[in-house]
Design a protein around this motif. Structure first.
Motif, PDB file in Angstrom:
ATOM      1  N   ARG A  98       0.818  -1.217   0.000  1.00 30.22           N
ATOM      2  CA  ARG A  98       0.000   0.000   0.000  1.00 30.22           C
ATOM      3  C   ARG A  98       0.849   1.263   0.000  1.00 30.22           C
ATOM      4  NH1 ARG A  98      -1.564   2.108   5.014  1.00 30.22           N
ATOM      5  NH2 ARG A  98      -2.797   4.017   4.798  1.00 30.22           N
ATOM      6  N   PHE A  99       2.070   1.196   0.505  1.00 27.69           N
ATOM      7  CA  PHE A  99       2.894   2.396   0.696  1.00 27.69           C
ATOM      8  C   PHE A  99       3.588   2.785  -0.607  1.00 27.69           C
ATOM      9  CE2 PHE A  99       2.970   0.319   4.998  1.00 27.69           C
ATOM     10  CZ  PHE A  99       2.051   1.189   5.573  1.00 27.69           C
ATOM     11  N   VAL A 100       2.839   3.440  -1.466  1.00 30.07           N
ATOM     12  CA  VAL A 100       3.305   3.850  -2.789  1.00 30.07           C
ATOM     13  C   VAL A 100       3.167   5.365  -2.906  1.00 30.07           C
ATOM     14  CG1 VAL A 100       2.940   3.638  -5.286  1.00 30.07           C
ATOM     15  CG2 VAL A 100       2.595   1.646  -3.786  1.00 30.07           C
ATOM     16  N   ASP A 101       4.223   6.045  -3.358  1.00 25.90           N
ATOM     17  CA  ASP A 101       4.152   7.494  -3.537  1.00 25.90           C
ATOM     18  C   ASP A 101       3.000   7.868  -4.475  1.00 25.90           C
ATOM     19  OD1 ASP A 101       6.307   8.031  -1.901  1.00 25.90           O
ATOM     20  OD2 ASP A 101       7.769   8.022  -3.524  1.00 25.90           O
ATOM     21  N   GLY A 102       2.315   8.949  -4.131  1.00 25.71           N
ATOM     22  CA  GLY A 102       1.242   9.465  -4.972  1.00 25.71           C
ATOM     23  C   GLY A 102      -0.008   8.617  -4.966  1.00 25.71           C
ATOM     24  N   SER A 103      -0.174   7.778  -3.943  1.00 20.71           N
ATOM     25  CA  SER A 103      -1.318   6.855  -3.923  1.00 20.71           C
ATOM     26  C   SER A 103      -2.294   7.146  -2.789  1.00 20.71           C
ATOM     27  CB  SER A 103      -0.819   5.418  -3.769  1.00 20.71           C
ATOM     28  OG  SER A 103      -0.280   5.230  -2.468  1.00 20.71           O
ATOM     29  N   TRP A 104      -2.140   8.250  -2.073  1.00 19.94           N
ATOM     30  CA  TRP A 104      -2.920   8.636  -0.902  1.00 19.94           C
ATOM     31  C   TRP A 104      -2.465   7.912   0.368  1.00 19.94           C
ATOM     32  CZ3 TRP A 104      -5.481  12.939  -1.737  1.00 19.94           C
ATOM     33  CH2 TRP A 104      -5.980  13.201  -3.021  1.00 19.94           C
ATOM     34  N   ALA A 105      -1.544   6.953   0.230  1.00 18.52           N
ATOM     35  CA  ALA A 105      -0.973   6.301   1.414  1.00 18.52           C
ATOM     36  C   ALA A 105       0.348   6.979   1.756  1.00 18.52           C
ATOM     37  CB  ALA A 105      -0.755   4.820   1.133  1.00 18.52           C
ATOM     38  N   PRO A 106       0.669   7.119   3.032  1.00 17.70           N
ATOM     39  CA  PRO A 106       1.927   7.789   3.405  1.00 17.70           C
ATOM     40  C   PRO A 106       3.117   6.886   3.151  1.00 17.70           C
ATOM     41  CG  PRO A 106       0.859   6.933   5.355  1.00 17.70           C
ATOM     42  CD  PRO A 106      -0.085   6.669   4.212  1.00 17.70           C
ATOM     43  N   THR A 107       4.235   7.485   2.817  1.00 18.19           N
ATOM     44  CA  THR A 107       5.469   6.726   2.604  1.00 18.19           C
ATOM     45  C   THR A 107       6.618   7.249   3.457  1.00 18.19           C
ATOM     46  OG1 THR A 107       6.017   8.145   0.706  1.00 18.19           O
ATOM     47  CG2 THR A 107       4.860   6.081   0.231  1.00 18.19           C
ATOM     48  N   ARG A 108       6.451   8.424   4.061  1.00 25.33           N
ATOM     49  CA  ARG A 108       7.554   9.007   4.833  1.00 25.33           C
ATOM     50  C   ARG A 108       7.071   9.518   6.179  1.00 25.33           C
ATOM     51  NH1 ARG A 108       8.506   9.353  -0.421  1.00 25.33           N
ATOM     52  NH2 ARG A 108      10.600   8.832  -1.135  1.00 25.33           N
ATOM     53  N   LEU A 109       8.006   9.581   7.121  1.00 29.46           N
ATOM     54  CA  LEU A 109       7.689   9.952   8.492  1.00 29.46           C
ATOM     55  C   LEU A 109       7.861  11.455   8.670  1.00 29.46           C
ATOM     56  CD1 LEU A 109       9.386   6.987  10.381  1.00 29.46           C
ATOM     57  CD2 LEU A 109       7.011   7.230   9.632  1.00 29.46           C
ATOM     58  N   ALA A 110       6.764  12.151   8.583  1.00 31.20           N
ATOM     59  CA  ALA A 110       6.754  13.601   8.745  1.00 31.20           C
ATOM     60  C   ALA A 110       5.361  14.010   9.180  1.00 31.20           C
ATOM     61  CB  ALA A 110       7.133  14.289   7.427  1.00 31.20           C
ATOM     62  N   TRP A 111       5.247  15.245   9.682  1.00 28.74           N
ATOM     63  CA  TRP A 111       3.924  15.734  10.045  1.00 28.74           C
ATOM     64  C   TRP A 111       3.667  17.063   9.363  1.00 28.74           C
ATOM     65  CZ3 TRP A 111       2.258  20.012  13.070  1.00 28.74           C
ATOM     66  CH2 TRP A 111       3.278  20.792  13.631  1.00 28.74           C
ATOM     67  N   SER A 112       2.405  17.322   9.173  1.00 28.22           N
ATOM     68  CA  SER A 112       1.995  18.563   8.541  1.00 28.22           C
ATOM     69  C   SER A 112       0.587  18.890   9.018  1.00 28.22           C
ATOM     70  CB  SER A 112       2.035  18.423   7.017  1.00 28.22           C
ATOM     71  OG  SER A 112       1.928  19.691   6.395  1.00 28.22           O
ATOM     72  N   TYR A 113       0.142  20.079   8.708  1.00 23.21           N
ATOM     73  CA  TYR A 113      -1.210  20.467   9.113  1.00 23.21           C
ATOM     74  C   TYR A 113      -2.150  20.282   7.924  1.00 23.21           C
ATOM     75  CZ  TYR A 113      -5.116  22.985  11.140  1.00 23.21           C
ATOM     76  OH  TYR A 113      -6.352  23.307  11.630  1.00 23.21           O
ATOM     77  N   ASP A 114      -3.139  19.404   8.084  1.00 24.08           N
ATOM     78  CA  ASP A 114      -4.161  19.159   7.075  1.00 24.08           C
ATOM     79  C   ASP A 114      -3.542  18.877   5.701  1.00 24.08           C
ATOM     80  OD1 ASP A 114      -6.704  18.783   6.130  1.00 24.08           O
ATOM     81  OD2 ASP A 114      -7.133  20.906   5.835  1.00 24.08           O
ATOM     82  N   ASN A 115      -2.612  17.932   5.672  1.00 24.75           N
ATOM     83  CA  ASN A 115      -1.869  17.599   4.458  1.00 24.75           C
ATOM     84  C   ASN A 115      -1.918  16.081   4.287  1.00 24.75           C
ATOM     85  OD1 ASN A 115       0.089  16.940   2.541  1.00 24.75           O
ATOM     86  ND2 ASN A 115       1.522  18.517   3.221  1.00 24.75           N
ATOM     87  N   ARG A 116      -2.610  15.621   3.250  1.00 23.02           N
ATOM     88  CA  ARG A 116      -2.823  14.184   3.079  1.00 23.02           C
ATOM     89  C   ARG A 116      -1.626  13.449   2.495  1.00 23.02           C
ATOM     90  NH1 ARG A 116      -8.135  16.150   2.846  1.00 23.02           N
ATOM     91  NH2 ARG A 116      -9.650  14.800   3.929  1.00 23.02           N
ATOM     92  N   THR A 117      -0.528  14.117   2.245  1.00 18.77           N
ATOM     93  CA  THR A 117       0.692  13.415   1.849  1.00 18.77           C
ATOM     94  C   THR A 117       1.536  13.042   3.067  1.00 18.77           C
ATOM     95  OG1 THR A 117       2.129  15.362   1.586  1.00 18.77           O
ATOM     96  CG2 THR A 117       0.723  14.776  -0.274  1.00 18.77           C
ATOM     97  N   ALA A 118       1.111  13.487   4.261  1.00 15.21           N
ATOM     98  CA  ALA A 118       1.898  13.282   5.479  1.00 15.21           C
ATOM     99  C   ALA A 118       1.508  11.980   6.172  1.00 15.21           C
ATOM    100  CB  ALA A 118       1.699  14.454   6.438  1.00 15.21           C
ATOM    101  N   GLY A 119       2.504  11.336   6.770  1.00 13.98           N
ATOM    102  CA  GLY A 119       2.207  10.179   7.606  1.00 13.98           C
ATOM    103  C   GLY A 119       1.426  10.579   8.845  1.00 13.98           C
TER     104      GLY A 119
END
Length: 453
Positions: A315-336
């Motif tokens: 499931r962990f594929v870039d650009g697939s709506w699943a996260p691939t990296r350990l980071a945080w963000s505010y209201d950002n669906r690319t973030a883990g």
């Protein structure tokens, strides 16, 4: 929910005949017995019942697996004690004249919680926060694929050439949602009448993919609701000649199915994450900041509790709506880790777990990691703004179950948190799952190598 008094009334009025007395195995499958309602009142409600302890060591095919210290042929595969948690007693509205209750598993000789049982592992973390007067609230957002084939037909077709309940990407589409209301509305109604408050349902990004969300609650009832939700959905689909799958990655060319976890800590009836300190665009408390820092830091140590199968990691594929990296963000669906809400609704959403997770284990890992962050005042990394998929410098989630299991098995944090015996038990469980995959010839291999090798 049912009190014993209300339960007895329904039995007397011949409206209730059967009780599903249940727990989950390591896969998160509901296991247990069906008990006569009068016998439940006379004996099981207070005295519990028994089950074979091999159920906490079996594989997907129910084969006894050697190598466990907890239960084995040498130890004779004895019993554990299934003790109903009467706060979970409710009608199973989708079944005729049936109630359901979730159980804790106790050692049959010492009468203490079985340490390797998934519900026990979560309850151990709740004991930690109880000492500080804290409560943990959580929600899990389950995604799934709905298929027009029955489970039996899917099995007979070797799970190939199945027909999804949709023929174009339908994310948020009301029209396609309407077409599937014959199933989804029934599930919503049954869940509501079974004591699980429903919020929304919607189409998701994949063909035939959907999401149905239930209301957040304290973390243990939320885990119980998660299990009952899945059981209800599968059994309703089965009765209608349909099927649903909670595989993390159902098809190579389709989006994966997640179980995003939302979590916050509360004290004295208020969200303890809320505060006036500014963290990028977010205002929150020290507890919020440190909980986030710990949750991110310890992902590699507990990854198999979020992603427990070989399939999870596809499931962990870039650009697939699943996260691939350990980071945080505010209201950002690319973030883990996606921080959402503000003030009393401020919470952290971890987007790593798939729909195949066992919620007791995933919640326990999340809570334990965050509490370690608070205890050790772990600072999160700087907030990330932008496309995290493109940020190759950020640490990545583990690539495979084998890699994740090694990290888990060697983790001092995991051993200190869950106990060495629990870590050894689950490491053996995950390695057994990996080994079963490694020894199996797949359709991919035949398609790739049959002629051209």
């Amino acid at each position: 929910m049912l009190t014993l008094e209300k339960f007895e009334q329904l039995v007397t009025e011949d409206l209730l005949e059967t009780v599903v007395v249940a727990f989950t195995d390591h896969y998160g499958r509901m296991m247990g017995k069906r008990v006569d309602a009068e016998y439940f009142l006379d004996s099981v409600a207070r005295g519990g019942t028994h089950g074979c302890d091999y159920l906490l060591t079996t594989d997907m095919e129910m084969e006894p697996v050697p190598g466990y210290s907890y239960a084995s042929w040498e130890l004779g595969y004895g019993d554990f004690h299934m003790v109903p948690d009467l706060e979970t007693l409710r009608l199973a509205d989708w079944l005729e004249k049936t109630a359901i209750v979730m159980c804790d598993l106790h050692n049959d000789k010492t009468h203490v919680l079985e340490s390797v049982a998934p519900r026990s592992i979560l309850k151990k973390q709740l004991e930690v926060i109880d000492k500080d007067g804290l409560k943990c609230f959580a929600a899990s957002e389950l995604e799934y694929y709905l298929l027009e084939n029955s489970y039996k037909e899917a099995f007979q077709k070797n799970y190939q050439d199945l027909t999804p309940a949709g023929y174009y990407l339908e994310d948020y589409h009301i029209l396609q949602g309407t077409r599937n209301e014959k199933f989804t509305s029934v599930v919503r109604r049954h869940l509501k009448k079974s004591g699980i408050p429903v919020e929304t349902s919607k189409g998701e990004w994949g063909l035939g993919q959907h999401e149905l969300n239930v209301r957040y609650s304290e973390v243990l009832p939320m885990a119980d609701n998660h299990i009952i939700y899945k059981q209800c959905m599968k059994e309703v689909a089965d009765a209608m000649g349909l099927s649903v799958t909670f595989m993390a990655k159902f098809a190579t060319d389709q989006a994966g199915s997640s179980s995003h976890i939302h979590m916050s800590l509360w004290k004295d009836g208020k969200n303890a994450f809320a505060g006036d300190q500014q963290f990028g665009p977010v205002k929150g408390s020290d507890l919020f900041r440190w909980f986030l820092g710990g949750w991110i830091k310890y992902v590699p140590d507990v990854m198999p509790f979020y992603a427990p199968t070989v399939n999870s990691y596809k499931r962990f594929v870039d650009g697939s709506w699943a996260p691939t990296r350990l980071a945080w963000s505010y209201d950002n669906r690319t973030a883990g880790f996606r921080v959402v809400g503000s003030g009393p609704s401020l919470r952290i959403e971890c987007r790593i777990p798939g729909a195949d997770c066992n919620p007791y284990l995933a919640f326990a890992a999340s809570l334990a990691s965050g509490l370690a962050g608070i205890e050790n005042k772990i600072e999160p990394p700087e907030i990330f703004v932008g496309d995290i998929y493109a940020a190759a410098h950020l640490p990545r989630v583990p690539y495979t179950l084998a890699e994740a299991t090694t990290m888990f098995e060697n983790s001092e944090f995991a051993k200190q948190t869950f106990g060495p015996e629990v870590v050894a038990h689950y490491a053996h469980f995950f390695r057994t799952e990996q080994s079963a995959y490694d020894k199996t010839v797949t359709d991919w291999e035949r398609k790739r190598y049959f002629e051209r090798i």
